[in-house]
Design an enzyme around this catalytic site. Structure first.
Site, PDB file in Angstrom:
ATOM      1  N   LYS A   1       0.858  -1.191   0.000  1.00  0.00           N
ATOM      2  CA  LYS A   1       0.000   0.000   0.000  1.00  0.00           C
ATOM      3  C   LYS A   1       0.894   1.241   0.000  1.00  0.00           C
ATOM      4  O   LYS A   1       1.878   1.305   0.739  1.00  0.00           O
ATOM      5  CB  LYS A   1      -0.897  -0.014   1.245  1.00  0.00           C
ATOM      6  CG  LYS A   1      -1.942   1.096   1.288  1.00  0.00           C
ATOM      7  CD  LYS A   1      -2.871   0.942   2.511  1.00  0.00           C
ATOM      8  CE  LYS A   1      -3.947   2.020   2.512  1.00  0.00           C
ATOM      9  NZ  LYS A   1      -4.883   1.878   3.658  1.00  0.00           N
TER      10      LYS A   1
ATOM     11  N   SER B   1      -9.954   2.283   2.619  1.00  0.00           N
ATOM     12  CA  SER B   1      -9.010   2.919   1.749  1.00  0.00           C
ATOM     13  C   SER B   1      -8.031   1.976   1.055  1.00  0.00           C
ATOM     14  O   SER B   1      -7.395   2.384   0.077  1.00  0.00           O
ATOM     15  CB  SER B   1      -8.218   3.956   2.549  1.00  0.00           C
ATOM     16  OG  SER B   1      -7.401   3.317   3.514  1.00  0.00           O
TER      17      SER B   1
ATOM     18  N   SER C   1     -10.331   0.193   7.041  1.00  0.00           N
ATOM     19  CA  SER C   1      -9.721   0.175   5.705  1.00  0.00           C
ATOM     20  C   SER C   1      -9.040  -1.110   5.275  1.00  0.00           C
ATOM     21  O   SER C   1      -8.645  -1.241   4.124  1.00  0.00           O
ATOM     22  CB  SER C   1      -8.711   1.304   5.578  1.00  0.00           C
ATOM     23  OG  SER C   1      -9.391   2.488   5.251  1.00  0.00           O
TER      24      SER C   1
HETATM   25  N1  GLN Z   1     -13.324   4.804   5.652  1.00  0.00           N
HETATM   26  C1  GLN Z   1     -12.847   5.326   6.897  1.00  0.00           C
HETATM   27  C2  GLN Z   1     -12.432   6.772   6.720  1.00  0.00           C
HETATM   28  O1  GLN Z   1     -12.642   7.259   5.690  1.00  0.00           O
HETATM   29  C3  GLN Z   1     -11.698   4.492   7.408  1.00  0.00           C
HETATM   30  C4  GLN Z   1     -10.449   4.750   6.680  1.00  0.00           C
HETATM   31  C5  GLN Z   1      -9.307   3.919   7.170  1.00  0.00           C
HETATM   32  O2  GLN Z   1      -9.486   2.974   7.920  1.00  0.00           O
HETATM   33  N2  GLN Z   1      -8.112   4.348   6.791  1.00  0.00           N
HETATM   34  O3  GLN Z   1     -11.908   7.374   7.593  1.00  0.00           O
END
Ligand code: GLN
Length: 493
Positions: A79, A159, A183
């Site tokens: 990532k 994400s 995420s």
């Molecule tokens: N979707 C959540 C956010 O937008 C979690 C994102 C994540 O875990 N990095 O904050």
């Protein structure tokens, strides 16, 4: 050689060790597959040379009869939130475009030390903010899955959407993810793969671009529970460079895998039956209970009374920390610099940040700055911190009655790209089942359960006690064995 692409971490590692194929053959096969899959937009940059160099080193060690490592010969996707020495690291933001770290993150270094190689840096939501992989400066990522009978590009979740897309499309056997509020788990659920977020502190945050430091955790995304156990073992470990790193030995999760749940109690939180949750998701949850019962577990009802406050609290705490963490991107130290003619220092900060951050990132910075501002701090930030404590206490009380918790990972299956884009609140709801475990710092995993009527994957989530990744993995294995999830997206890319 195309069947190499169907192999996971364990099969590749064991196959290389036995001499069924060389690590180089594996790296070549995946490098070729990655190069041919640009339509998914899963990678921001590819690093075929890294993968082949790591593979050649493993093959050379095998010649000499040396140990090949926990991940020996396995090429993975990284990532693009992990700093990789000499390889551009962007967090999918324009503001970091062209930033090439002088150092390696601890987690990626641990993986290289374990014999893995890197296929490339995976796309993600910008600064890991998002649930659909539509906030990347480098474009949306497509899921390899399509809704039956339609051709619309679907979201791989976010994400870690580049990670989920690549692993489910079989252009990478596994990938790293990070999870601040879902995420790893939500994109895993959307694409029919496994992903585990370990206990907060298990994986070092050193060299991981910070979003919300009290929540951020790295973890593996792969196609089986066994592969997640192997890779997590390689990633985790105490790191003096991260002050929140757990000073604990890494358990032997792989050899500790055991799908017999006799004597275990699995809790079903009644507050997770929420309005707006898909019927099919509820059905898969029922099915999950049956599977765990079949594995010997006793199913018990539990209560997590503060669940409904988790999402609002998360959307205060996470933006607050983000607004502070992202203050460092000022046009001086990293990546982009926008210096209008005749401008002074303040103008440069403003111009750089205006040009460099995407809309969702700006929204989070605005929310975060607001909830931390003098007049509103107590009303929002302090309140959210109190809720966070109550949520942790809910879990501690529940774990007096059960060993692990079973819940859906997401309230719906994947949706077409573009569908939720102009409604941030609808987007935030994706994480309603994922966020509580994040606020409490607990290990949690998503495992594929089944396809819905549209042919899209649904995931089940297991949340464990602090430090009990083994319990989470074991319950995940019990589900995996009974779900027999073999579905594969049809290749269109
Ligand atoms: N979707 C959540 C956010 O937008 C979690 C994102 C994540 O875990 N990095 O904050």
């Amino acid at each position: 050689m195309s069947d190499i692409l169907d192999l996971g971490v364990k099969d590749i590692r064991d196959g290389v060790a036995k001499g069924d194929f060389t690590a180089r053959e594996v790296a070549d096969a995946f490098n070729t597959a990655v190069a041919a899959a640009s339509e998914l937009n899963a990678f921001i940059v590819t690093t075929p040379d890294h993968a082949t160099a790591a593979a050649d080193a493993v093959d050379a060690r095998r010649e000499k009869g040396e140990d090949l490592g926990k991940m020996g010969g396995v090429p993975i996707g990284m990532k693009d939130l992990f700093a990789t020495k000499g390889v551009q690291t962007t967090a999918a933001s324009h503001i970091l475009e062209g930033f090439t770290p002088q150092y390696e993150s601890t987690v990626s270094q641990n993986l290289w030390d374990a014999g893995a190689g890197m296929l490339g840096k995976l796309n993600l939501d910008q600064f890991a903010m998002g649930s659909s992989n539509e906030t990347s400066y480098f474009g949306n990522v497509s899921s390899p899955w399509k809704k039956d009978g339609t051709n619309a590009a679907m979201s791989p979740g976010g994400s870690s959407g580049g990670s989920s897309s690549a692993v489910s499309a079989r252009i990478a056997p596994a990938a790293t993810g990070t999870d601040t509020g879902g995420s790893i788990r939500q994109p895993a659920a959307f694409t029919g793969i496994c992903g585990i977020k370990p206990t907060y502190g298990r994986c070092s945050r050193w060299g991981v671009v910070a979003f919300a430091s009290s929540l951020d955790q790295a973890g593996p995304m792969a196609r089986s529970v066994e592969d997640c156990a192997i890779m997590l073992e390689a990633m985790a470990g105490f790191d003096p460079k991260d002050s929140t790193s757990l000073e604990m030995d890494v358990p032997a999760w792989e050899s500790g895998l055991d799908a017999n749940l006799k004597g275990k109690k699995i809790g079903i939180p009644r507050e997770y039956r929420m309005d707006g949750t898909d019927e099919e998701i509820l059905k898969s949850w029922e099915q999950g209970k049956e599977w765990l019962r079949d594995a010997g577990a006793e199913i018990v009802d539990i209560s997590l009374p503060h669940t409904k406050y988790a999402l609002p609290a998360y959307y205060i705490v996470a933006p607050a920390e983000a607004s502070s963490n992202l203050a460092r991107y000022d046009g001086v130290r990293y990546g982009l610099r926008d210096l209008p003619d005749g401008a002074g220092l303040q103008d440069m900060y403003a111009a750089t940040r205006a040009a460099g951050f995407g809309d969702e990132v700006k929204r989070r910075i605005l929310i975060g700055t607001y909830v931390l501002s003098a007049g509103f701090y107590d009303a929002y930030y302090t309140q959210a911190q109190k809720i966070r404590t109550l949520i942790s206490k809910d879990f501690s009380a529940a774990f007096g009655e059960c060993d692990a918790i079973l819940a859906p990972t997401t309230p719906t299956a994947s949706f077409p790209l573009g569908e939720n884009q102009d409604d941030p609140l609808a987007m935030y709801l994706n994480d309603v089942f994922a966020v509580p475990a994040s606020l409490a710092g607990l290990p949690a995993m998503s495992v594929p359960a089944m396809l819905n009527a549209d042919g899209l994957p649904l995931g089940l989530q297991i949340v464990g006690k602090p430090f009990d990744e083994q319990g989470v993995l074991n319950a995940g294995l019990a589900i995996q064995q009974r779900a027999g999830f073999e579905a594969k997206p049809e290749k269109w890319w």
